[in-house]
Design a protein around this motif. Structure first.
Motif, mmCIF file in Angstrom:
data_model
loop_
_atom_site.group_PDB
_atom_site.id
_atom_site.type_symbol
_atom_site.label_atom_id
_atom_site.label_comp_id
_atom_site.label_asym_id
_atom_site.label_seq_id
_atom_site.Cartn_x
_atom_site.Cartn_y
_atom_site.Cartn_z
ATOM 1 N N THR A 131 52.066 41.919 46.201
ATOM 2 C CA THR A 131 52.600 42.760 45.134
ATOM 3 C C THR A 131 52.972 41.923 43.918
ATOM 4 O O THR A 131 52.743 42.322 42.770
ATOM 5 N N PHE A 132 53.536 40.733 44.169
ATOM 6 C CA PHE A 132 53.877 39.828 43.070
ATOM 7 C C PHE A 132 52.645 39.475 42.237
ATOM 8 O O PHE A 132 52.691 39.437 41.004
ATOM 9 N N PHE A 133 51.516 39.253 42.907
ATOM 10 C CA PHE A 133 50.297 38.912 42.177
ATOM 11 C C PHE A 133 49.635 40.133 41.535
ATOM 12 O O PHE A 133 48.745 39.976 40.698
ATOM 13 N N GLY A 134 50.073 41.342 41.913
ATOM 14 C CA GLY A 134 49.567 42.523 41.215
ATOM 15 C C GLY A 134 48.982 43.616 42.070
ATOM 16 O O GLY A 134 48.516 44.631 41.543
ATOM 17 N N VAL A 174 44.799 44.090 53.797
ATOM 18 C CA VAL A 174 44.069 44.997 52.917
ATOM 19 C C VAL A 174 44.927 45.283 51.692
ATOM 20 O O VAL A 174 46.087 45.697 51.811
ATOM 21 N N LEU A 175 44.352 45.059 50.515
ATOM 22 C CA LEU A 175 45.063 45.241 49.252
ATOM 23 C C LEU A 175 44.476 46.435 48.500
ATOM 24 O O LEU A 175 43.254 46.570 48.379
ATOM 25 N N GLY A 176 45.347 47.289 47.981
ATOM 26 C CA GLY A 176 44.916 48.415 47.161
ATOM 27 C C GLY A 176 45.238 48.162 45.704
ATOM 28 O O GLY A 176 46.281 47.585 45.379
ATOM 29 N N SER A 201 38.089 43.004 38.406
ATOM 30 C CA SER A 201 38.583 41.742 37.852
ATOM 31 C C SER A 201 39.999 41.453 38.336
ATOM 32 O O SER A 201 40.330 40.313 38.679
ATOM 33 N N HIS A 202 40.838 42.474 38.376
ATOM 34 C CA HIS A 202 42.190 42.294 38.897
ATOM 35 C C HIS A 202 42.157 41.864 40.350
ATOM 36 O O HIS A 202 42.843 40.914 40.749
ATOM 37 N N GLU A 203 41.369 42.577 41.159
ATOM 38 C CA GLU A 203 41.390 42.276 42.589
ATOM 39 C C GLU A 203 40.798 40.906 42.888
ATOM 40 O O GLU A 203 41.236 40.231 43.830
ATOM 41 N N ALA A 204 39.835 40.453 42.075
ATOM 42 C CA ALA A 204 39.303 39.101 42.278
ATOM 43 C C ALA A 204 40.414 38.072 42.144
ATOM 44 O O ALA A 204 40.557 37.164 42.986
ATOM 45 N N ALA A 205 41.229 38.216 41.098
ATOM 46 C CA ALA A 205 42.338 37.281 40.900
ATOM 47 C C ALA A 205 43.390 37.435 41.998
ATOM 48 O O ALA A 205 43.846 36.442 42.581
ATOM 49 N N ILE A 206 43.763 38.673 42.298
ATOM 50 C CA ILE A 206 44.849 38.916 43.250
ATOM 51 C C ILE A 206 44.476 38.446 44.652
ATOM 52 O O ILE A 206 45.267 37.795 45.340
ATOM 53 N N ARG A 259 40.975 50.992 44.314
ATOM 54 C CA ARG A 259 39.935 50.126 44.850
ATOM 55 C C ARG A 259 40.604 49.227 45.882
ATOM 56 O O ARG A 259 41.815 49.022 45.839
ATOM 57 N N PHE A 260 39.828 48.683 46.809
ATOM 58 C CA PHE A 260 40.407 47.876 47.885
ATOM 59 C C PHE A 260 39.728 46.514 47.977
ATOM 60 O O PHE A 260 38.517 46.382 47.739
ATOM 61 N N SER A 261 40.522 45.521 48.315
ATOM 62 C CA SER A 261 40.009 44.197 48.661
ATOM 63 C C SER A 261 40.673 43.788 49.971
ATOM 64 O O SER A 261 41.499 44.526 50.517
ATOM 65 N N LYS A 262 40.328 42.606 50.482
ATOM 66 C CA LYS A 262 40.840 42.210 51.788
ATOM 67 C C LYS A 262 40.870 40.701 51.928
ATOM 68 O O LYS A 262 40.157 39.976 51.236
ATOM 69 N N ILE A 263 41.715 40.228 52.846
ATOM 70 C CA ILE A 263 41.798 38.815 53.191
ATOM 71 C C ILE A 263 41.740 38.715 54.711
ATOM 72 O O ILE A 263 42.527 39.368 55.414
#
Length: 392
Positions: A131-134, A174-176, A201-206, A259-263
């Motif tokens: 959340t801190f990263f966005g 999983v990040l939304g 672009s946001h999710e790439a950075a986050i 949109r979703f990303s993941k680690i």
């Protein structure tokens, strides 16, 4: 694959997540994704698809009036810039990072591993850092390898490539990422595509920054966007929402506007439970997205096994779009279409009390009343969006 002590792997959680999966299920081959097929499959690739991809380089930007001017394409493509920089870093190796290959780590795993005494507290910390990263939302689930791609794609010749990952990964974070509400109101338009590009672009950075934090603590972390595996079932298992008729995860906080990303990581973490507050039951009686789809690519009936073509995952009972029809319309627009997102009754600003009240009604046994009360908002004209930006 080894599993963490705090979870049961794979099929034990299917019922809680609302998954119905046949015994002959096979992981999806990424080469069959309709966007990848547009580069190698003559049934998908044509002059429209070539122009679609060229428009992201300002090489072919059709002028179709409001929402499709040079200014609209310019904003959309600028929104994609950071994502493009990341994805093009290792193109010479056939890796489109974040799309056809995981994002390569720029941070080594620290030799000293942070001792984790309380996995629940560590999970809370990771969510706070995301959340801190966005990130707008964050959930954690087990690494269910059924949702990993059977193979990824070598973008040099669009051939299958091994989907290789580090050993011992056990969890998926999983990040939304919330999409801009005003831009979503202008779909379909090239302007609206800026909402998609901005979040990529946001999710790439986050996702890269959050993964770097984990690696700095001595644990493996693979940053991933559309690559490596299907994020929708992982988001559902991580408790972020339910699958909707419009092929999106419907969330209590933002509806489908995410949109979703993941680690993927081996850090010991507590896993969230799937939540089924009633979105799918609402979709059972609502066909707003299917009604609004210009090419009728969305289903009207109940969830089924299978799909219309090879871009559909097999062995899973769900609502499945006709991906070829859908992407064909995108190609004609030279931009993405998310009319189905815009017209979804859950596409609301839930910071407002009356929208929260409607959501409570929609997720209750009074869902039919909520559907009758839900008016489809008029599309915002792109020229009016620009006027708001300019303050005119």
């Amino acid at each position: 694959m080894s599993w963490p002590s705090n979870t049961s792997p794979q099929r034990d959680g299917d019922a809680d997540a609302g998954f119905e999966i046949t015994d002959d299920f096979k992981p999806f081959t990424q080469r069959n994704d309709v966007f990848t097929r547009a580069f190698w499959d003559a049934r998908v690739r044509n002059k429209n698809t070539d122009a679609f991809f060229a428009s992201y380089r300002m090489e072919a930007t059709p002028r179709r009036g409001d929402g499709f001017s040079q200014r609209d394409f310019a904003l959309r493509n600028a929104a994609w810039l950071i994502s493009d920089v990341v994805s093009d870093r290792n193109a010479a190796l056939g890796e489109r990072e974040g799309f056809q290959a995981p994002i390569r780590a720029d941070t080594p795993v620290a030799p000293e591993q942070l001792a984790i005494e309380d996995i629940t507290e560590m999970s809370r910390e990771i969510k706070q850092i995301a959340t801190f990263f966005g990130a707008s939302l964050c959930g954690i689930t087990d690494l269910d390898d059924r949702w990993l791609y059977e193979s990824r794609v070598d973008t040099r010749d669009m051939s299958d490539a091994p989907n290789t990952l580090p050993e011992g990964l056990t969890s998926v974070i999983v990040l939304g990422h919330e999409m801009d509400e005003g831009l979503v109101e202008t779909y379909p338009s090239a302007l609206a595509g800026a909402a998609t590009g901005r979040e990529y672009s946001h999710e790439a950075a986050i996702v890269m920054q959050t993964a770097a934090y984990i690696r700095n603590l001595g644990y493996e972390a693979v940053a991933s966007m559309n690559d490596t595996g299907l994020v929708i079932p992982l988001a559902i298992k991580a408790g972020l929402g339910e699958y909707g008729r419009n092929q999106m995860v419907l969330t209590p906080e933002f509806g489908p506007r995410l949109r979703f990303s993941k680690i993927l990581t081996n850090m010991p973490l507590a896993h969230d439970a799937p939540k089924r507050p009633g979105f799918a039951r609402f979709c059972d009686i609502c066909t707003r997205c299917a009604d609004a789809c210009p090419v009728k690519a969305l289903p009207f009936g109940a969830p089924e096994f299978g799909g219309k073509n090879q871009s559909a995952i097999q062995g899973v009972k769900k609502w499945t779009s006709d991906a070829e029809k859908c992407f064909g319309f995108w190609a004609k627009l030279s931009s993405d279409c998310a009319i189905c997102m815009r017209v979804c009754p859950f596409n609301r600003d839930f910071s407002k009390w009356y929208n929260r009240a409607w959501r409570g009604l929609a997720l209750s046994r009074f869902r039919r009343l909520a559907l009758r009360l839900a008016k489809t908002p008029a599309r915002l004209k792109p020229v009016d969006w620009w006027a708001k930006v300019r303050g005119t």
